[in-house]
Design a protein around this motif. Structure first.
Motif, PDB file in Angstrom:
ATOM      1  N   PRO A  62       0.823  -1.216   0.000  1.00  0.00           N
ATOM      2  CA  PRO A  62       0.000   0.000   0.000  1.00  0.00           C
ATOM      3  C   PRO A  62       0.853   1.260   0.000  1.00  0.00           C
ATOM      4  O   PRO A  62       2.058   1.221   0.282  1.00  0.00           O
ATOM      5  CB  PRO A  62      -0.799  -0.120   1.312  1.00  0.00           C
ATOM      6  CG  PRO A  62      -0.697  -1.545   1.709  1.00  0.00           C
ATOM      7  CD  PRO A  62       0.630  -2.013   1.211  1.00  0.00           C
ATOM      8  N   ASN A  63       0.211   2.371  -0.266  1.00  0.00           N
ATOM      9  CA  ASN A  63       0.884   3.663  -0.345  1.00  0.00           C
ATOM     10  C   ASN A  63       1.666   3.998   0.924  1.00  0.00           C
ATOM     11  O   ASN A  63       2.772   4.538   0.876  1.00  0.00           O
ATOM     12  CB  ASN A  63      -0.174   4.740  -0.619  1.00  0.00           C
ATOM     13  CG  ASN A  63       0.416   6.079  -0.980  1.00  0.00           C
ATOM     14  OD1 ASN A  63       0.946   6.263  -2.067  1.00  0.00           O
ATOM     15  ND2 ASN A  63       0.327   7.021  -0.055  1.00  0.00           N
ATOM     16  N   PHE A  64       1.094   3.650   2.101  1.00  0.00           N
ATOM     17  CA  PHE A  64       1.737   4.039   3.352  1.00  0.00           C
ATOM     18  C   PHE A  64       3.102   3.394   3.508  1.00  0.00           C
ATOM     19  O   PHE A  64       3.989   3.961   4.163  1.00  0.00           O
ATOM     20  CB  PHE A  64       0.840   3.680   4.553  1.00  0.00           C
ATOM     21  CG  PHE A  64       1.028   2.284   5.082  1.00  0.00           C
ATOM     22  CD1 PHE A  64       2.005   2.014   6.033  1.00  0.00           C
ATOM     23  CD2 PHE A  64       0.231   1.238   4.650  1.00  0.00           C
ATOM     24  CE1 PHE A  64       2.186   0.733   6.535  1.00  0.00           C
ATOM     25  CE2 PHE A  64       0.397  -0.040   5.138  1.00  0.00           C
ATOM     26  CZ  PHE A  64       1.380  -0.299   6.084  1.00  0.00           C
ATOM     27  N   ALA A  65       3.308   2.198   2.929  1.00  0.00           N
ATOM     28  CA  ALA A  65       4.590   1.511   3.076  1.00  0.00           C
ATOM     29  C   ALA A  65       5.710   2.281   2.389  1.00  0.00           C
ATOM     30  O   ALA A  65       6.822   2.412   2.931  1.00  0.00           O
ATOM     31  CB  ALA A  65       4.491   0.107   2.492  1.00  0.00           C
ATOM     32  N   TYR A  66       5.422   2.817   1.216  1.00  0.00           N
ATOM     33  CA  TYR A  66       6.422   3.624   0.508  1.00  0.00           C
ATOM     34  C   TYR A  66       6.708   4.922   1.259  1.00  0.00           C
ATOM     35  O   TYR A  66       7.852   5.381   1.317  1.00  0.00           O
ATOM     36  CB  TYR A  66       5.942   3.923  -0.909  1.00  0.00           C
ATOM     37  CG  TYR A  66       5.884   2.708  -1.802  1.00  0.00           C
ATOM     38  CD1 TYR A  66       7.037   2.196  -2.399  1.00  0.00           C
ATOM     39  CD2 TYR A  66       4.670   2.058  -2.056  1.00  0.00           C
ATOM     40  CE1 TYR A  66       6.981   1.087  -3.220  1.00  0.00           C
ATOM     41  CE2 TYR A  66       4.612   0.943  -2.874  1.00  0.00           C
ATOM     42  CZ  TYR A  66       5.771   0.450  -3.452  1.00  0.00           C
ATOM     43  OH  TYR A  66       5.713  -0.660  -4.264  1.00  0.00           O
ATOM     44  N   ARG A  67       5.668   5.518   1.817  1.00  0.00           N
ATOM     45  CA  ARG A  67       5.861   6.742   2.588  1.00  0.00           C
ATOM     46  C   ARG A  67       6.749   6.465   3.808  1.00  0.00           C
ATOM     47  O   ARG A  67       7.652   7.238   4.131  1.00  0.00           O
ATOM     48  CB  ARG A  67       4.517   7.306   3.042  1.00  0.00           C
ATOM     49  CG  ARG A  67       4.649   8.642   3.783  1.00  0.00           C
ATOM     50  CD  ARG A  67       3.359   9.014   4.507  1.00  0.00           C
ATOM     51  NE  ARG A  67       2.230   9.147   3.610  1.00  0.00           N
ATOM     52  CZ  ARG A  67       1.961  10.237   2.916  1.00  0.00           C
ATOM     53  NH1 ARG A  67       2.765  11.289   2.998  1.00  0.00           N
ATOM     54  NH2 ARG A  67       0.899  10.290   2.132  1.00  0.00           N
ATOM     55  N   PHE A  90       4.706  -2.475  -7.218  1.00  0.00           N
ATOM     56  CA  PHE A  90       3.255  -2.289  -7.239  1.00  0.00           C
ATOM     57  C   PHE A  90       2.788  -1.494  -6.025  1.00  0.00           C
ATOM     58  O   PHE A  90       3.344  -1.579  -4.931  1.00  0.00           O
ATOM     59  CB  PHE A  90       2.510  -3.616  -7.361  1.00  0.00           C
ATOM     60  CG  PHE A  90       2.768  -4.627  -6.275  1.00  0.00           C
ATOM     61  CD1 PHE A  90       2.027  -4.615  -5.108  1.00  0.00           C
ATOM     62  CD2 PHE A  90       3.729  -5.610  -6.443  1.00  0.00           C
ATOM     63  CE1 PHE A  90       2.243  -5.555  -4.114  1.00  0.00           C
ATOM     64  CE2 PHE A  90       3.964  -6.556  -5.459  1.00  0.00           C
ATOM     65  CZ  PHE A  90       3.211  -6.527  -4.283  1.00  0.00           C
ATOM     66  N   ASN A  91       1.763  -0.696  -6.250  1.00  0.00           N
ATOM     67  CA  ASN A  91       1.223   0.194  -5.237  1.00  0.00           C
ATOM     68  C   ASN A  91      -0.290   0.162  -5.383  1.00  0.00           C
ATOM     69  O   ASN A  91      -0.833   0.517  -6.427  1.00  0.00           O
ATOM     70  CB  ASN A  91       1.754   1.625  -5.428  1.00  0.00           C
ATOM     71  CG  ASN A  91       1.375   2.564  -4.289  1.00  0.00           C
ATOM     72  OD1 ASN A  91       0.381   2.369  -3.610  1.00  0.00           O
ATOM     73  ND2 ASN A  91       2.170   3.605  -4.108  1.00  0.00           N
ATOM     74  N   GLU A 116      -5.065   1.183  -1.314  1.00  0.00           N
ATOM     75  CA  GLU A 116      -5.528   2.417  -0.688  1.00  0.00           C
ATOM     76  C   GLU A 116      -5.236   3.556  -1.647  1.00  0.00           C
ATOM     77  O   GLU A 116      -4.476   3.383  -2.610  1.00  0.00           O
ATOM     78  CB  GLU A 116      -4.832   2.641   0.660  1.00  0.00           C
ATOM     79  CG  GLU A 116      -3.326   2.811   0.577  1.00  0.00           C
ATOM     80  CD  GLU A 116      -2.673   2.900   1.951  1.00  0.00           C
ATOM     81  OE1 GLU A 116      -3.258   2.403   2.929  1.00  0.00           O
ATOM     82  OE2 GLU A 116      -1.577   3.467   2.044  1.00  0.00           O
ATOM     83  N   PRO A 117      -5.837   4.738  -1.429  1.00  0.00           N
ATOM     84  CA  PRO A 117      -5.572   5.853  -2.349  1.00  0.00           C
ATOM     85  C   PRO A 117      -4.076   6.132  -2.486  1.00  0.00           C
ATOM     86  O   PRO A 117      -3.347   6.190  -1.494  1.00  0.00           O
ATOM     87  CB  PRO A 117      -6.302   7.025  -1.686  1.00  0.00           C
ATOM     88  CG  PRO A 117      -7.397   6.390  -0.901  1.00  0.00           C
ATOM     89  CD  PRO A 117      -6.825   5.106  -0.388  1.00  0.00           C
ATOM     90  N   VAL A 118      -3.624   6.285  -3.732  1.00  0.00           N
ATOM     91  CA  VAL A 118      -2.205   6.513  -4.018  1.00  0.00           C
ATOM     92  C   VAL A 118      -1.948   8.014  -4.080  1.00  0.00           C
ATOM     93  O   VAL A 118      -2.588   8.737  -4.845  1.00  0.00           O
ATOM     94  CB  VAL A 118      -1.796   5.834  -5.341  1.00  0.00           C
ATOM     95  CG1 VAL A 118      -0.347   6.158  -5.679  1.00  0.00           C
ATOM     96  CG2 VAL A 118      -2.001   4.325  -5.239  1.00  0.00           C
ATOM     97  N   ASP A 119      -0.998   8.468  -3.270  1.00  0.00           N
ATOM     98  CA  ASP A 119      -0.629   9.878  -3.229  1.00  0.00           C
ATOM     99  C   ASP A 119       0.531  10.110  -4.194  1.00  0.00           C
ATOM    100  O   ASP A 119       1.600   9.517  -4.036  1.00  0.00           O
ATOM    101  CB  ASP A 119      -0.229  10.243  -1.799  1.00  0.00           C
ATOM    102  CG  ASP A 119       0.155  11.709  -1.641  1.00  0.00           C
ATOM    103  OD1 ASP A 119       0.139  12.443  -2.645  1.00  0.00           O
ATOM    104  OD2 ASP A 119       0.494  12.115  -0.515  1.00  0.00           O
TER     105      ASP A 119
END
Length: 571
Positions: free
Chosen positions: A259-264, A287-288, A291-294
């Motif tokens: 998910p997006n939070f992992a990259y953040r 892959f991402n 959840e909504p991708v920022d």
């Protein structure tokens, strides 16, 4: 390749790649502790299937309440081999009343014939299993990793559901999505094709195996395509996020993500020394989804890890949900996704709006999947960039919710202009150039004075307003007051900053950020400790539960320990 069920996939891999080490397991420090070949996996799964066949009938449900690791995979494949329906469930902590109650409801809803568990989890659940009537009446079976004895012949049946994938419960009681072997095989084929997976691919996965992305994308996809995957636990990732990227570097992974939070999170945590140590040049599919991708996260991650060899072209932003097995859309090949502006008013309406915000392309529909965007009047959207509710039909769409006929009909049985049935997702999006841009969910719309806002947009603005805040640690919702809805923000504060927080200044920062970005006023900002906001086992916010705690005056303060029934264990 053509298979009738996933047991046939396992048999095929054991026949053509018997000694190939398809699964490598890491400890919490990222060191390999076990390796499993396909032949060994088949022996263990078929042996356990024999024990299951002695206690069950074809089509029975088997709840897998097992820690991540070899035993979980063996248990899942043994269910397929024995002709049972697997029901993966996150192992609840016995002291977590909320999680335990959800677990009991799932066992009751699916009418489990047997519960498969590891020794540690069984011991932790010993007391509730003896005192809770719904658990006491069930057969518990410890998963033994005995791969020496000859296994039972397969009793797999294509008509028996492959699994019940219980939704994470962000909006209510978890519902068991009925995923057939046909659904699973079709979606696996589409993932392999879109991701470009071959025998030479190499994966690194930390995602929870109890949910669709971790199970189908992280465990079953490598088996389907026949490539090696290195598995670490979600707990290991949350304790030391950089362990994930070190594994990608060390094992020369080509495919990995989350998910997006992992990259953040890893972008925030990586030091200059980490960047110098890592080699991410092998990573071709990042892959991402889920959840909504920022788009800011994509840009920041790409910029920071370029020094470590990460390529912007590796991004693979996709859209999917459990009700459609996993993947619905994705780019034809990995590439930095298209960024577009999306209507600020993201309710499916009767026309376009002139105010726009950024959105990220989730690619085009996979083969065999139709995506329609539906207006409020029940018709298709008429132009590009017109927002509508996302409806889906195709071979990956599941058969409904287990033992919930009315909810199944409402969600899976929709007709659109005389055609159907369509799955109504509750998500909002628009098309441009054949690419789907997801805006949010109808269930997370916050309407203030006639204008529509997505809760996650407000939450991101709030959690970014002060460095003391936990990023993606905010919950936004409306509460009635003085005849008019009041916008409430509950914001988590980092443990190291909790005691020194200047609450008045921090509240002003939140109000200013939301006022400047969205032009609306915040009625109240409540600060809580890190991890105090209720979440599902996969880490998604439970806004309804948070609102209930707020209204009851039960939110833990900055100096209080989070209540045990409000915090889901990491996973």
């Amino acid at each position: 390749m053509s298979f009738a069920h996933f047991a046939a996939v396992l048999a095929h891999r054991a026949a053509v790649q018997p000694d190939f080490e398809g699964y490598v397991f890491l400890d919490e420090l990222g060191n390999p502790v076990d390796r499993w070949s396909y032949a060994r996996l088949q022996r263990a799964a078929s042996t356990l299937a024999g024990r299951l066949q002695e206690r069950t009938r074809p089509g029975d449900r088997a709840v897998i309440v097992h820690q991540p690791g070899p035993g979980f995979i063996v248990a899942f494949l043994a269910c397929a081999w024995a002709g049972l329906t697997a029901v993966p469930v996150y192992p609840p902590a016995a002291r977590n009343a909320d999680a335990l109650a959800t677990f009991v409801r799932i066992v009751e809803n699916c009418d489990a014939a047997v519960l498969l568990s590891d020794a540690i989890t069984a011991q932790k659940l010993r007391e509730p299993s003896e005192t809770e009537p719904a658990l006491r009446a069930r057969t518990w079976l410890k998963v033994e990793l005995d791969d020496g004895a000859p296994g039972a012949p397969p009793r797999a049946r294509a008509e028996v559901p492959a699994l019940l994938q219980y939704t994470s419960g962000t909006t209510g009681m978890p519902k068991g999505v009925v995923v057939s072997h046909r659904n699973l095989l079709h979606n696996s084929a589409q993932i392999a094709r879109r991701f470009g997976h071959t025998h030479d691919s190499r994966g690194v996965i930390w995602l929870p195996p109890f949910h669709d992305m971790g199970l189908i994308g992280g465990i079953l996809q490598p088996l389907y395509a026949g490539f090696q995957v290195v598995l670490m636990t979600p707990t290991a990732f949350l304790k030391r996020p950089l362990t994930w990227l070190r594994a990608v570097s060390r094992f020369r992974a080509t495919t990995s993500g989350g998910p997006n939070f992992a990259y953040r999170l890893v972008t925030q945590r990586a030091s200059e020394a980490d960047l110098a140590e890592l080699d991410l040049s092998s990573w071709s599919v990042a892959f991402n989804g889920a959840e909504p991708v920022d788009h800011h996260v994509l840009q920041q991650f790409s910029a920071k890890f370029a020094r470590s060899g990460f390529k912007r072209s590796a991004w693979f932003v996709c859209y999917g949900l459990a009700e459609s097995t996993l993947m619905v859309t994705g780019p034809p090949q990995s590439t930095f996704p298209t960024l577009r502006t999306t209507p600020e008013d993201t309710a499916p309406g009767d026309g376009m709006r002139d105010e726009f915000r950024h959105a990220v392309s989730c690619g085009s529909p996979a083969d065999g999947i139709e995506v329609a965007l539906v207006r409020r009047d029940g018709t298709r959207t008429r132009s590009e960039r017109e927002v509508g509710e996302i409806w889906i039909r195709g071979e990956s769409v599941a058969g409904g919710y287990w033992n919930r006929p009315h909810e199944s009909a409402a969600t899976f049985g929709n007709t659109l202009e005389g055609e159907g049935p369509f799955l109504c997702t509750g998500d909002l999006g628009f098309f441009e150039g054949g690419e789907l841009f997801v805006c949010g969910r109808t269930s997370t719309l916050i309407i203030v004075r006639g204008k529509n806002f997505q809760a996650h947009d407000l939450e991101l603005a709030a959690s970014s307003a002060d460095p003391a805040f936990v990023l993606e640690g905010a919950a936004a919702f409306l509460a009635e007051g003085d005849g008019e809805p009041r916008l409430i923000i509950v914001q988590e504060v980092q443990r190291t900053a909790a005691r020194a927080l200047d609450a008045a200044r921090a509240r002003e920062a939140v109000a200013r950020a939301i006022g400047e970005q969205f032009g609306i006023a915040v009625s109240e900002v409540a600060f809580v400790r890190q991890r105090a906001i209720p979440r599902t086992s996969s880490g998604k916010l439970r806004r309804g539960a948070c609102k209930a705690l707020y209204l009851a005056g039960s939110l833990p303060g900055l100096t209080d320990d989070p209540a045990p029934d409000t915090v889901a264990a990491a996973g």
